[in-house]
Design a protein around this motif. Structure first.
Motif, PDB file in Angstrom:
ATOM      1  N   SER A  82       0.784  -1.235   0.000  1.00  0.00           N
ATOM      2  CA  SER A  82       0.000   0.000   0.000  1.00  0.00           C
ATOM      3  C   SER A  82       0.813   1.282   0.000  1.00  0.00           C
ATOM      4  O   SER A  82       0.239   2.366  -0.002  1.00  0.00           O
ATOM      5  CB  SER A  82      -0.924   0.013   1.234  1.00  0.00           C
ATOM      6  N   GLY A  83       2.125   1.194   0.066  1.00  0.00           N
ATOM      7  CA  GLY A  83       2.969   2.376   0.046  1.00  0.00           C
ATOM      8  C   GLY A  83       3.253   2.921   1.436  1.00  0.00           C
ATOM      9  O   GLY A  83       2.640   2.511   2.429  1.00  0.00           O
ATOM     10  N   LEU A  84       4.183   3.850   1.483  1.00  0.00           N
ATOM     11  CA  LEU A  84       4.643   4.411   2.748  1.00  0.00           C
ATOM     12  C   LEU A  84       3.546   5.149   3.500  1.00  0.00           C
ATOM     13  O   LEU A  84       3.491   5.110   4.726  1.00  0.00           O
ATOM     14  CB  LEU A  84       5.846   5.335   2.510  1.00  0.00           C
ATOM     15  N   ARG A  85       2.649   5.797   2.796  1.00  0.00           N
ATOM     16  CA  ARG A  85       1.583   6.556   3.475  1.00  0.00           C
ATOM     17  C   ARG A  85       0.677   5.653   4.310  1.00  0.00           C
ATOM     18  O   ARG A  85       0.078   6.099   5.276  1.00  0.00           O
ATOM     19  CB  ARG A  85       0.750   7.330   2.464  1.00  0.00           C
ATOM     20  N   ALA A  86       0.592   4.394   3.922  1.00  0.00           N
ATOM     21  CA  ALA A  86      -0.259   3.452   4.664  1.00  0.00           C
ATOM     22  C   ALA A  86       0.411   2.948   5.937  1.00  0.00           C
ATOM     23  O   ALA A  86      -0.247   2.329   6.779  1.00  0.00           O
ATOM     24  CB  ALA A  86      -0.625   2.271   3.773  1.00  0.00           C
ATOM     25  N   LEU A  87       1.693   3.217   6.090  1.00  0.00           N
ATOM     26  CA  LEU A  87       2.432   2.723   7.252  1.00  0.00           C
ATOM     27  C   LEU A  87       2.153   3.596   8.472  1.00  0.00           C
ATOM     28  O   LEU A  87       2.619   4.735   8.558  1.00  0.00           O
ATOM     29  CB  LEU A  87       3.935   2.695   6.965  1.00  0.00           C
ATOM     30  N   THR A  88       1.377   3.053   9.384  1.00  0.00           N
ATOM     31  CA  THR A  88       1.093   3.719  10.650  1.00  0.00           C
ATOM     32  C   THR A  88       1.207   2.693  11.774  1.00  0.00           C
ATOM     33  O   THR A  88       1.044   1.487  11.545  1.00  0.00           O
ATOM     34  CB  THR A  88      -0.327   4.326  10.685  1.00  0.00           C
ATOM     35  N   HIS A  89       1.463   3.168  12.954  1.00  0.00           N
ATOM     36  CA  HIS A  89       1.522   2.278  14.114  1.00  0.00           C
ATOM     37  C   HIS A  89       0.177   1.576  14.308  1.00  0.00           C
ATOM     38  O   HIS A  89       0.120   0.367  14.555  1.00  0.00           O
ATOM     39  CB  HIS A  89       1.906   3.061  15.369  1.00  0.00           C
ATOM     40  N   ARG A  90      -0.876   2.322  14.193  1.00  0.00           N
ATOM     41  CA  ARG A  90      -2.224   1.765  14.358  1.00  0.00           C
ATOM     42  C   ARG A  90      -2.518   0.721  13.279  1.00  0.00           C
ATOM     43  O   ARG A  90      -3.105  -0.324  13.546  1.00  0.00           O
ATOM     44  CB  ARG A  90      -3.254   2.895  14.296  1.00  0.00           C
ATOM     45  N   GLY A  91      -2.059   1.001  12.039  1.00  0.00           N
ATOM     46  CA  GLY A  91      -2.269   0.055  10.944  1.00  0.00           C
ATOM     47  C   GLY A  91      -1.531  -1.261  11.162  1.00  0.00           C
ATOM     48  O   GLY A  91      -2.049  -2.338  10.850  1.00  0.00           O
ATOM     49  N   ILE A  92      -0.323  -1.180  11.714  1.00  0.00           N
ATOM     50  CA  ILE A  92       0.449  -2.397  12.013  1.00  0.00           C
ATOM     51  C   ILE A  92      -0.241  -3.171  13.134  1.00  0.00           C
ATOM     52  O   ILE A  92      -0.370  -4.404  13.060  1.00  0.00           O
ATOM     53  CB  ILE A  92       1.912  -2.071  12.382  1.00  0.00           C
ATOM     54  N   ASP A  93      -0.700  -2.472  14.163  1.00  0.00           N
ATOM     55  CA  ASP A  93      -1.430  -3.138  15.250  1.00  0.00           C
ATOM     56  C   ASP A  93      -2.631  -3.899  14.679  1.00  0.00           C
ATOM     57  O   ASP A  93      -2.867  -5.059  15.029  1.00  0.00           O
ATOM     58  CB  ASP A  93      -1.924  -2.127  16.290  1.00  0.00           C
ATOM     59  N   ALA A  94      -3.377  -3.254  13.791  1.00  0.00           N
ATOM     60  CA  ALA A  94      -4.557  -3.890  13.208  1.00  0.00           C
ATOM     61  C   ALA A  94      -4.173  -5.075  12.320  1.00  0.00           C
ATOM     62  O   ALA A  94      -4.808  -6.137  12.390  1.00  0.00           O
ATOM     63  CB  ALA A  94      -5.357  -2.865  12.398  1.00  0.00           C
ATOM     64  N   ALA A  95      -3.138  -4.903  11.517  1.00  0.00           N
ATOM     65  CA  ALA A  95      -2.710  -5.979  10.615  1.00  0.00           C
ATOM     66  C   ALA A  95      -2.274  -7.227  11.378  1.00  0.00           C
ATOM     67  O   ALA A  95      -2.471  -8.353  10.920  1.00  0.00           O
ATOM     68  CB  ALA A  95      -1.577  -5.483   9.718  1.00  0.00           C
ATOM     69  N   LEU A  96      -1.686  -7.016  12.547  1.00  0.00           N
ATOM     70  CA  LEU A  96      -1.189  -8.140  13.352  1.00  0.00           C
ATOM     71  C   LEU A  96      -2.169  -8.556  14.451  1.00  0.00           C
ATOM     72  O   LEU A  96      -1.874  -9.450  15.241  1.00  0.00           O
ATOM     73  CB  LEU A  96       0.161  -7.775  13.980  1.00  0.00           C
ATOM     74  N   ASP A  97      -3.323  -7.867  14.498  1.00  0.00           N
ATOM     75  CA  ASP A  97      -4.322  -8.143  15.524  1.00  0.00           C
ATOM     76  C   ASP A  97      -3.730  -7.988  16.928  1.00  0.00           C
ATOM     77  O   ASP A  97      -3.942  -8.823  17.817  1.00  0.00           O
ATOM     78  CB  ASP A  97      -4.918  -9.543  15.323  1.00  0.00           C
TER      79      ASP A  97
END
Length: 173
Positions: free
Chosen positions: A18-33
């Protein structure tokens, strides 16, 4: 696997998909549950997270290259071909993430320098060939072959012919 490594791998996948703009701490938390704030606990800043991504790609590269070298010996053609084939077949998301970061204007100079050397070592190539121009050309060729492979849906580019051609010509210099 250590939590930091799992987070770095997830960050690589997010950037690749999704590119660098999609990289967020919250997004990683969600991706890894993971519970909210988990990624921030391990990597306080986005810069820290990006550093972990670069470290992970670099570590993978060193181990992969050492494994190929140990298996095939010292023939630069065979080692290069096998390593490039491994990169394109097995580490596609790492390559996509790396290239996304390399061209992103928000990436600072220090991170860009680290990214530049995380797959191939110019110093190692110079040592191998005994000539800076040949070593730099060899690394540039390898980088170009990786990029050409990423641009194809099949991911397949015959890398042996250009590597042999370059090395044959380089030995004549």
């Amino acid at each position: 696997m250590e939590r930091r490594t799992v987070i770095a791998d997830a960050a690589i996948d997010v950037i690749a998909e999704s590119g660098l703009r999609a990289l967020t701490h919250r997004g990683i938390d969600a991706a890894l549950d993971l519970p909210a704030g988990s990624t921030s606990y391990y990597f306080r800043t986005k810069s820290g997270l990006l550093s972990a991504v670069i470290d992970r790609i670099t570590d993978f590269s060193r181990v992969s290259f050492a494994g190929v070298s140990a298996q095939l010996g010292s023939d630069p053609v065979d080692v290069t071909v096998r390593y490039l084939e491994h990169l394109v077949a097995e580490r596609r998301n790492q390559l996509r993430a790396r290239h996304s970061l390399l061209i992103d204007p928000s990436i600072d100079t220090e991170a860009r320098t680290r990214l530049d050397g995380c797959l191939f070592s110019v110093d190692g190539a110079v040592e191998l060939f005994g000539d800076r121009a040949v070593g730099e050309g060899y690394v540039a060729l390898c980088e170009g072959l990786v990029l050409a492979s990423l641009g194809r849906r099949s991911g397949h580019v015959d890398v042996r012919v250009p590597i042999v051609t370059y090395l044959t010509g380089a030995r004549k210099l």
